[in-house]
Structure formats: structure tokens, C-alpha cells
Write a protein that holds these residues in place. Structure first.
Motif, PDB file in Angstrom:
ATOM      1  N   HIS A 179      -3.016  31.457 -51.627  1.00 59.00           N
ATOM      2  CA  HIS A 179      -2.016  30.505 -52.132  1.00 59.00           C
ATOM      3  C   HIS A 179      -1.266  29.928 -50.923  1.00 59.00           C
ATOM      4  O   HIS A 179      -0.659  30.676 -50.167  1.00 59.00           O
ATOM      5  CB  HIS A 179      -1.083  31.297 -53.063  1.00 59.00           C
ATOM      6  CG  HIS A 179      -0.010  30.483 -53.690  1.00 59.00           C
ATOM      7  ND1 HIS A 179       0.717  30.938 -54.766  1.00 59.00           N
ATOM      8  CD2 HIS A 179       0.483  29.260 -53.414  1.00 59.00           C
ATOM      9  CE1 HIS A 179       1.603  30.024 -55.129  1.00 59.00           C
ATOM     10  NE2 HIS A 179       1.484  29.005 -54.318  1.00 59.00           N
TER      11      HIS A 179
ATOM     12  N   GLU B   5       4.563  20.461 -51.861  1.00 58.29           N
ATOM     13  CA  GLU B   5       3.687  20.961 -52.922  1.00 58.29           C
ATOM     14  C   GLU B   5       2.828  22.135 -52.443  1.00 58.29           C
ATOM     15  O   GLU B   5       2.706  22.384 -51.244  1.00 58.29           O
ATOM     16  CB  GLU B   5       2.814  19.824 -53.468  1.00 58.29           C
ATOM     17  CG  GLU B   5       3.634  18.814 -54.245  1.00 58.29           C
ATOM     18  CD  GLU B   5       2.790  17.994 -55.200  1.00 58.29           C
ATOM     19  OE1 GLU B   5       1.762  18.479 -55.700  1.00 58.29           O
ATOM     20  OE2 GLU B   5       3.189  16.848 -55.466  1.00 58.29           O
ATOM     21  N   GLU B   6       2.255  22.835 -53.413  1.00 55.68           N
ATOM     22  CA  GLU B   6       1.463  24.034 -53.113  1.00 55.68           C
ATOM     23  C   GLU B   6       0.063  23.899 -53.688  1.00 55.68           C
ATOM     24  O   GLU B   6      -0.204  22.980 -54.463  1.00 55.68           O
ATOM     25  CB  GLU B   6       2.159  25.264 -53.702  1.00 55.68           C
ATOM     26  CG  GLU B   6       3.528  25.481 -53.109  1.00 55.68           C
ATOM     27  CD  GLU B   6       4.276  26.651 -53.739  1.00 55.68           C
ATOM     28  OE1 GLU B   6       3.718  27.305 -54.633  1.00 55.68           O
ATOM     29  OE2 GLU B   6       5.423  26.873 -53.322  1.00 55.68           O
ATOM     30  N   MET B   7      -0.803  24.799 -53.288  1.00 53.54           N
ATOM     31  CA  MET B   7      -2.188  24.750 -53.760  1.00 53.54           C
ATOM     32  C   MET B   7      -2.877  26.091 -53.537  1.00 53.54           C
ATOM     33  O   MET B   7      -2.357  26.958 -52.866  1.00 53.54           O
ATOM     34  CB  MET B   7      -2.948  23.656 -53.012  1.00 53.54           C
ATOM     35  CG  MET B   7      -2.701  23.639 -51.533  1.00 53.54           C
ATOM     36  SD  MET B   7      -4.015  24.182 -50.448  1.00 53.54           S
ATOM     37  CE  MET B   7      -5.466  23.523 -51.112  1.00 53.54           C
ATOM     38  N   ILE B   8      -4.058  26.214 -54.133  1.00 51.43           N
ATOM     39  CA  ILE B   8      -4.900  27.397 -53.921  1.00 51.43           C
ATOM     40  C   ILE B   8      -6.031  26.972 -52.998  1.00 51.43           C
ATOM     41  O   ILE B   8      -6.740  26.011 -53.297  1.00 51.43           O
ATOM     42  CB  ILE B   8      -5.508  27.900 -55.247  1.00 51.43           C
ATOM     43  CG1 ILE B   8      -4.416  28.214 -56.276  1.00 51.43           C
ATOM     44  CG2 ILE B   8      -6.434  29.071 -54.999  1.00 51.43           C
ATOM     45  CD1 ILE B   8      -3.860  29.594 -56.225  1.00 51.43           C
TER      46      ILE B   8
ATOM     47  N   LYS C 183       3.905  21.764 -58.437  1.00 51.50           N
ATOM     48  CA  LYS C 183       3.314  22.975 -57.848  1.00 51.50           C
ATOM     49  C   LYS C 183       2.493  23.719 -58.898  1.00 51.50           C
ATOM     50  O   LYS C 183       1.351  24.108 -58.667  1.00 51.50           O
ATOM     51  CB  LYS C 183       4.418  23.905 -57.346  1.00 51.50           C
ATOM     52  CG  LYS C 183       5.115  23.443 -56.081  1.00 51.50           C
ATOM     53  CD  LYS C 183       6.160  24.473 -55.687  1.00 51.50           C
ATOM     54  CE  LYS C 183       6.966  24.012 -54.484  1.00 51.50           C
ATOM     55  NZ  LYS C 183       8.054  24.957 -54.169  1.00 51.50           N
TER      56      LYS C 183
ATOM     57  N   LEU D 197      -1.751  24.623 -59.143  1.00 51.83           N
ATOM     58  CA  LEU D 197      -2.226  26.010 -59.173  1.00 51.83           C
ATOM     59  C   LEU D 197      -3.076  26.275 -60.421  1.00 51.83           C
ATOM     60  O   LEU D 197      -3.647  27.344 -60.585  1.00 51.83           O
ATOM     61  CB  LEU D 197      -1.045  26.988 -59.128  1.00 51.83           C
ATOM     62  CG  LEU D 197      -0.173  26.887 -57.860  1.00 51.83           C
ATOM     63  CD1 LEU D 197       0.928  27.942 -57.893  1.00 51.83           C
ATOM     64  CD2 LEU D 197      -1.005  27.032 -56.596  1.00 51.83           C
TER      65      LEU D 197
END
Lengths: 104, 202
Positions: free
Chosen positions: A16, A30-33, B14, B18
Motif C-alpha cells: 500500500h 492519493e494512495e494506491m496498491i 483514496k 484501493l
């Protein structure tokens, strides 16, 4: 399909991350896998690999041509990633994350 | 140390990335909605709308509506609410070179099967009723009341309405001054409708 073969340790792993962690120059909160391929590919997959290995071992190939072994690599990629950066501009990143792994 | 202010719209984005489904369909509309097709056109509007509809059809409301109706502090005029505004990529999906008259827009909507049925649903599900607690005539959920983002306010005005000015004003007020719609969106932002939404999405 190499990833599924018995004795192969080449598998899909995931972590992650923040988009900034990718190091691609984007600044976004922002985030991501991120999914990647990892593990050994010691067993030769094909006759091609065996022949190369044998030739290199018997010094039948010039030393600088010593070929690399099979590698644990993505054989297909995840869906595209999109995100909004800190200046509210959209970006799309393609072929950024693995979906399936194989010894290739 | 200063506590970072919660940005619900960022949190929703976010969460989307995911989730494999949300991430996939988000990129699937960002791509056509942000790709310039010619020097004259910023995007292929038809492809953008189609991909947007697909996003709202395929992605669980928890994620899709989470991004569209995320709540921002009233004081916030930038990071959070601008992000929310950008959800549908308005420069492509929403804005036009010229604002048409709202009655003309409604008439052109009625010539399209999808648009006609969705507009009819909106008028039924989002009918305001000031005397009811929810502000709505029907017992409704945000997802039923606001099935697509266009309903927040269509891109049109009531200039050049002629004799039909009153009718046009009534039409735009249904979008801009609709207590039922406003309460439904607010309820979503507060998470008070989370239970209903959960059962809708499964």
C-alpha cells in the motif's frame, strides 16, 4: 503461467503506497496498491534456458554473452491508475502494477 | 502540531483506488474525459458520458457516491470542494461553449430514451415536500434521489425563455432549491444513510 508451476517461488505481492512514493514525479495525496513480482526462478523453464545454461557452463559462448537466467516478471498488468494531483489535474498511469507473474 | 483537517473527498478518492472495481472504472472514465481529440474539442463528450454512466452503474454507491457527495467544511473553498467538483471532470462532461436554455435542454433530453427515463425518475423520487421531515414527498434514499451527478444542476439557464420564463424558473428551482435533494445529499455526507446504501450496493 510460470508462477503457478511447482517449485517456483515467483509470486505476486502487494504493498500500500502513496502516489508520491512511486517516484514518477507526481505530487498527489492519493494512495494506491502496488503489486509486484518477486521470488526465485531457479528451475529452467524451457530447453532454450537449459541449452544457454549448458553452453555458458562449457565456455562455448563468449564470456560477455553469458545470458541472464529466467526472471520473475509481470506477464500481465493491473488496470490503469488514475488520480488527481495537488494542482487538481488528472493523471493516468498505465502498466504500473503487476496482475500476474511468471518466470520469463 | 497542527491537526491536518479531514478532507472527506480526498479520503473517498483514496478508498476508490484501493478497491479494484472502483479504481478500474474511475480510470475508464478519466481517460476519455481528459483526452483531447482535436484542437477544437477538449474531449469526446459522448465517450466521456458513457464511461461516467458506467462508473455509476458498476461501482458500489459507497465508493461512487462517496466521491460525488463527500462533505466539505462550509469554510472550505479549495482542496476539498474543488476536488469534489472535479469528480465528473466538468470541463468535458458538463461545460459547453454556450449555455442553452433549460427548457430547450429538457426538450432535447426527452428525445433520448436514457435521459428521458432518468429525468422522469428524478422528478418522481426527488419531489420536495416541506412538511415532511426528510423534505421529500416519497421515502427516498440519496441513490434513488440523485442517480447521476447531472442532477445537482444542469448546465443551462433561463435566458431567452420568452413567455415560458416561469416554467423555466420552476424547472431550475427543482435542481437548485430542492430541499429533498439537498437533504439527501447532506444525509449521504453525514453517513446517516450508510445503512440503506450498504444494502443497495450488495
Amino acid at each position: 503461467r510460470g508462477g503457478n508451476r511447482r517449485g517456483q517461488g515467483c509470486v505476486l505481492k502487494q504493498i500500500h503506497l502513496n502516489v508520491t512514493d512511486l517516484g514518477l514525479g507526481y505530487s498527489s495525496s492519493e494512495e494506491m496498491i502496488f503489486r509486484y513480482c518477486s521470488g526465485p526462478c531457479r528451475k529452467s523453464e524451457t530447453n532454450y534456458d537449459k541449452i544457454l545454461y549448458n553452453l555458458a557452463h562449457n565456455r562455448r559462448l563468449p564470456p560477455k554473452d553469458t545470458p541472464p537466467q529466467t526472471c520473475c516478471r509481470p506477464i500481465s498488468f493491473d488496470d490503469d491508475l488514475s488520480f488527481l494531483d495537488d494542482n487538481l489535474v488528472y493523471h493516468i498511469v498505465r502498466k504500473h502494477s503487476a496482475r500476474k507473474c511468471g518466470c520469463v | 502540531p497542527a491537526v491536518a483537517r479531514e478532507n472527506n473527498c480526498l479520503n473517498a478518492a483514496k478508498a476508490c483506488n484501493l478497491n479494484d472495481t472502483c479504481k478500474k472504472y474511475r480510470s475508464a472514465y478519466i481517460s476519455p474525459c481528459t483526452s483531447r481529440v482535436s484542437s477544437a474539442e477538449v474531449c469526446n463528450k459522448r465517450k466521456c458520458h458513457k464511461a461516467l454512466r458506467q462508473f455509476f452503474d458498476k461501482v458500489p454507491p459507497k465508493h461512487s457516491y462517496g466521491m460525488l457527495y463527500c462533505s466539505c467544511p462550509v469554510s472550505d473553498q479549495s482542496a476539498c470542494s474543488e476536488r469534489r467538483r472535479q469528480t465528473i471532470v466538468p470541463v468535458c462532461s458538463y461545460e459547453e461553449k454556450q449555455k442553452p436554455n433549460c427548457l430547450e435542454l429538457q426538450a432535447s433530453c426527452k428525445t433520448n430514451y436514457i435521459c428521458r427515463s432518468r429525468l422522469a425518475d428524478f422528478f418522481v423520487n426527488c419531489q420536495p415536500e416541506p412538511r415532511s421531515l426528510s423534505g421529500c414527498l416519497k421515502r427516498t434514499t440519496p441513490t434513488a434521489c440523485c442517480p447521476t451527478p447531472v442532477y445537482v444542476s444542469p448546465f443551462c439557464d433561463c435566458n431567452n425563455s420568452g413567455n415560458n420564463k416561469d416554467e423555466c424558473d420552476k424547472l431550475t428551482e427543482f435542481f437548485t432549491e430542492n430541499t429533498c435533494l439537498r437533504n439527501a445529499i447532506q444525509a449521504f455526507g453525514n453517513g446517516t444513510d450508510a445503512q440503506k446504501l450498504k444494502s443497495n450496493s450488495t
